[in-house]
Write a protein that holds these residues in place. Structure first.
Motif, PDB file in Angstrom:
ATOM      1  N   ALA A  91      73.399  21.482  -7.752  1.00  0.00           N
ATOM      2  CA  ALA A  91      72.474  22.129  -8.689  1.00  0.00           C
ATOM      3  C   ALA A  91      73.237  22.823  -9.816  1.00  0.00           C
ATOM      4  O   ALA A  91      72.842  22.740 -10.992  1.00  0.00           O
ATOM      5  CB  ALA A  91      71.596  23.122  -7.953  1.00  0.00           C
ATOM      6  N   ILE A  92      74.313  23.489  -9.476  1.00  0.00           N
ATOM      7  CA  ILE A  92      75.135  24.126 -10.517  1.00  0.00           C
ATOM      8  C   ILE A  92      75.737  23.067 -11.432  1.00  0.00           C
ATOM      9  O   ILE A  92      75.755  23.224 -12.660  1.00  0.00           O
ATOM     10  CB  ILE A  92      76.224  24.995  -9.867  1.00  0.00           C
ATOM     11  CG1 ILE A  92      75.579  26.212  -9.191  1.00  0.00           C
ATOM     12  CG2 ILE A  92      77.258  25.447 -10.895  1.00  0.00           C
ATOM     13  CD1 ILE A  92      76.528  27.012  -8.328  1.00  0.00           C
ATOM     14  N   ALA A 121      73.458  21.691 -19.823  1.00  0.00           N
ATOM     15  CA  ALA A 121      73.785  22.656 -20.871  1.00  0.00           C
ATOM     16  C   ALA A 121      74.794  22.082 -21.863  1.00  0.00           C
ATOM     17  O   ALA A 121      74.633  22.219 -23.086  1.00  0.00           O
ATOM     18  CB  ALA A 121      74.328  23.939 -20.250  1.00  0.00           C
ATOM     19  N   GLY A 179      73.110  21.688 -13.776  1.00  0.00           N
ATOM     20  CA  GLY A 179      72.824  22.675 -14.822  1.00  0.00           C
ATOM     21  C   GLY A 179      73.901  22.714 -15.889  1.00  0.00           C
ATOM     22  O   GLY A 179      73.597  22.780 -17.091  1.00  0.00           O
TER      23      GLY A 179
END
Length: 85
Positions: free
Chosen positions: A23-24, A31, A27
């Motif tokens: 998930a990180i 970004a 993300g």
């Protein structure tokens, strides 16, 4: 009795950490892809393709973790002594 519980807890922690890491990673990929398109809108298609591939590889790690965690449980429970015997 204790070994199957510990094996199951270890597998759950294993999968949870892999999902958190994925998930990180997703993300950060999103970004940075948005930032890259903002800097160079002409390359949006190439950036989109690369980011989709990177997200798919990051999510694939979770499937490996789930596979490895579920394969460890039967071995641990088979090695544990049967209660009452």
């Amino acid at each position: 009795m204790l070994m199957p519980i510990l094996g199951e807890m270890t597998g759950n922690i294993h999968v949870g950490l892999a999902a958190l890491g994925a998930a990180i990673g997703v993300g950060l990929i999103g970004a940075k892809a948005s930032e890259a398109v903002g800097r160079n809108p002409g390359a949006a298609t190439k950036i989109l393709v690369q980011s989709i591939l990177a997200i798919a590889f990051a999510e694939g790690i979770v499937f490996f973790a789930i596979f490895l965690a579920t394969k460890a449980w039967p071995a641990v429970s088979a090695a544990a002594p049967v209660a009452g015997h």
